[in-house]
Design a protein around this motif. Structure first.
Motif, PDB file in Angstrom:
ATOM      1  N   LEU A 111     -10.446  14.861   3.729  1.00 48.92           N
ATOM      2  CA  LEU A 111     -11.603  14.242   3.609  1.00 48.92           C
ATOM      3  C   LEU A 111     -11.859  13.736   2.100  1.00 48.92           C
ATOM      4  O   LEU A 111     -12.059  14.638   1.146  1.00 48.92           O
ATOM      5  CB  LEU A 111     -12.658  15.112   4.120  1.00 48.92           C
ATOM      6  N   ARG A 112     -11.785  12.513   2.003  1.00 48.31           N
ATOM      7  CA  ARG A 112     -12.205  11.885   0.670  1.00 48.31           C
ATOM      8  C   ARG A 112     -13.736  11.295   0.396  1.00 48.31           C
ATOM      9  O   ARG A 112     -14.213  11.063   1.457  1.00 48.31           O
ATOM     10  CB  ARG A 112     -11.090  10.782   0.441  1.00 48.31           C
ATOM     11  N   PRO A 113     -14.007  11.119  -0.713  1.00 49.28           N
ATOM     12  CA  PRO A 113     -15.466  10.695  -0.682  1.00 49.28           C
ATOM     13  C   PRO A 113     -15.280   9.342  -0.427  1.00 49.28           C
ATOM     14  O   PRO A 113     -14.815   8.341  -0.038  1.00 49.28           O
ATOM     15  CB  PRO A 113     -15.336  10.474  -2.501  1.00 49.28           C
ATOM     16  N   PRO A 117     -16.897  11.768   7.754  1.00 44.49           N
ATOM     17  CA  PRO A 117     -16.838  13.546   7.783  1.00 44.49           C
ATOM     18  C   PRO A 117     -16.231  14.172   9.120  1.00 44.49           C
ATOM     19  O   PRO A 117     -15.347  14.933   9.184  1.00 44.49           O
ATOM     20  CB  PRO A 117     -17.946  13.894   7.414  1.00 44.49           C
ATOM     21  N   LEU A 118     -16.893  13.360  10.039  1.00 46.35           N
ATOM     22  CA  LEU A 118     -16.604  13.680  11.386  1.00 46.35           C
ATOM     23  C   LEU A 118     -15.168  13.779  11.974  1.00 46.35           C
ATOM     24  O   LEU A 118     -14.466  14.583  12.442  1.00 46.35           O
ATOM     25  CB  LEU A 118     -17.552  13.094  12.604  1.00 46.35           C
ATOM     26  N   ALA A 195     -24.039  17.117   4.650  1.00 43.72           N
ATOM     27  CA  ALA A 195     -23.500  18.109   3.749  1.00 43.72           C
ATOM     28  C   ALA A 195     -22.094  17.898   3.372  1.00 43.72           C
ATOM     29  O   ALA A 195     -21.647  18.130   2.478  1.00 43.72           O
ATOM     30  CB  ALA A 195     -24.075  19.519   4.324  1.00 43.72           C
ATOM     31  N   LEU A 196     -21.478  17.684   4.492  1.00 45.00           N
ATOM     32  CA  LEU A 196     -19.869  17.658   4.681  1.00 45.00           C
ATOM     33  C   LEU A 196     -19.623  16.584   3.834  1.00 45.00           C
ATOM     34  O   LEU A 196     -18.584  16.464   2.871  1.00 45.00           O
ATOM     35  CB  LEU A 196     -19.451  17.827   5.911  1.00 45.00           C
ATOM     36  N   GLY A 204     -14.149  15.467  -4.958  1.00 49.15           N
ATOM     37  CA  GLY A 204     -13.201  14.706  -5.023  1.00 49.15           C
ATOM     38  C   GLY A 204     -12.418  14.182  -3.952  1.00 49.15           C
ATOM     39  O   GLY A 204     -12.202  13.458  -3.170  1.00 49.15           O
ATOM     40  N   ALA A 205     -11.821  15.443  -3.171  1.00 50.50           N
ATOM     41  CA  ALA A 205     -11.174  15.576  -1.755  1.00 50.50           C
ATOM     42  C   ALA A 205     -11.107  16.818  -1.308  1.00 50.50           C
ATOM     43  O   ALA A 205     -11.129  17.906  -2.087  1.00 50.50           O
ATOM     44  CB  ALA A 205      -9.847  14.598  -2.105  1.00 50.50           C
ATOM     45  N   LEU A 206     -11.122  16.837  -0.062  1.00 46.17           N
ATOM     46  CA  LEU A 206     -11.301  18.266   0.635  1.00 46.17           C
ATOM     47  C   LEU A 206      -9.770  18.115   1.674  1.00 46.17           C
ATOM     48  O   LEU A 206      -9.852  17.199   2.313  1.00 46.17           O
ATOM     49  CB  LEU A 206     -12.147  18.458   1.255  1.00 46.17           C
TER      50      LEU A 206
END
Length: 247
Positions: A111-113, A117-118, A195-196, A204-206
């Protein structure tokens, strides 16, 4: 301020259960605070812990207004903080533990900015976060709580399920079978998915496999020893833990 020295002091306070006095000598702004947090988490990693997740704080707009801030704060989770669902946590090693119900996300894709998110979510679950400020009396400034890795102490995650509508789900927090707090996932920025998205912006990225705690759905409550804690999130299920000295 000596970043390394403060990180060492916070780390020692957590390991020995001795609170620090806040005030002079602490971080003066969020940039200094996050530098201390990074050094603090690095000490844990050097002892063999590994990063497992990302947590958010001040996801309640009312709390943001109360603290005079306009953005969320964030911290890191490690495998040493993970508590099995239904497991026992040793609160005798903590200074003044509290617990709060949350929603947890498990990422299946990066997940990047600015990303959806979903689309990155593999699963969602009810969660409990155990928090424990390393500052005396649970009193701290905004930079101090950031430096203290946003009071992270432990987290338990309930059964994972496919994500659905998370915007306004009822949340119950029970201690020893007594209803202690009620709330809604709407308290988390109006929706935990917001929030995610904020977590990705801040990080920055997850990466896939990351657990994200989206923030508290109710106020945190004190967590005495010998207590059974259960959180229920409507549509997601329950998660529980017990406190004691033989974790």
């Amino acid at each position: 301020m000596n970043i390394t020295a403060l990180a060492e002091a916070l780390d020692t306070a957590a390991r020995e259960g001795r609170p620090l006095a806040g005030g002079d000598g602490g971080p003066k702004d969020t940039d200094e605070a996050y530098a201390v947090q990074e050094a603090l988490v690095a000490r844990r990693l050097a002892r063999g812990e590994r990063l497992t997740g990302f947590k958010l704080g001040f996801t309640s707009r009312a709390k943001m207004r109360q603290m005079g801030v306009s953005d969320l704060i964030h911290g890191r989770l490690t495998d040493r903080m993970a508590i099995p669902d239904g497991g026992r946590v040793d609160t005798s090693a903590l200074i003044h533990p509290r617990v709060e119900p949350e929603v947890a996300f498990l990422l299946g894709d990066t997940l990047r900015p600015g990303g959806d998110p979903l689309a990155a979510v593999a699963a969602v679950a009810p969660a409990l976060e155990v928090i424990d400020s390393r500052y005396h009396g649970f009193r701290f400034s905004l930079p101090e709580v950031i430096a203290d890795n946003t009071s992270a102490a432990g987290y338990a995650v309930g059964p994972w399920s496919a994500p659905g509508d998370l915007d306004n789900l009822g949340v119950l927090l029970e201690l020893d079978g007594r209803l202690t707090e009620t709330g809604s996932t709407a308290a988390i920025l109006g929706s935990p998915l917001r929030a995610l998205a904020a977590a990705a912006r801040l990080a920055g990225a997850l990466e896939p496999g990351t657990v994200v705690l989206a923030g508290a759905a109710t106020a945190a409550v004190p967590l005495p020893p010998g207590t059974h804690v259960r959180a229920t999130v409507a549509g997601l299920g329950t998660v529980h833990l017990t406190t004691g000295e033989d974790a």
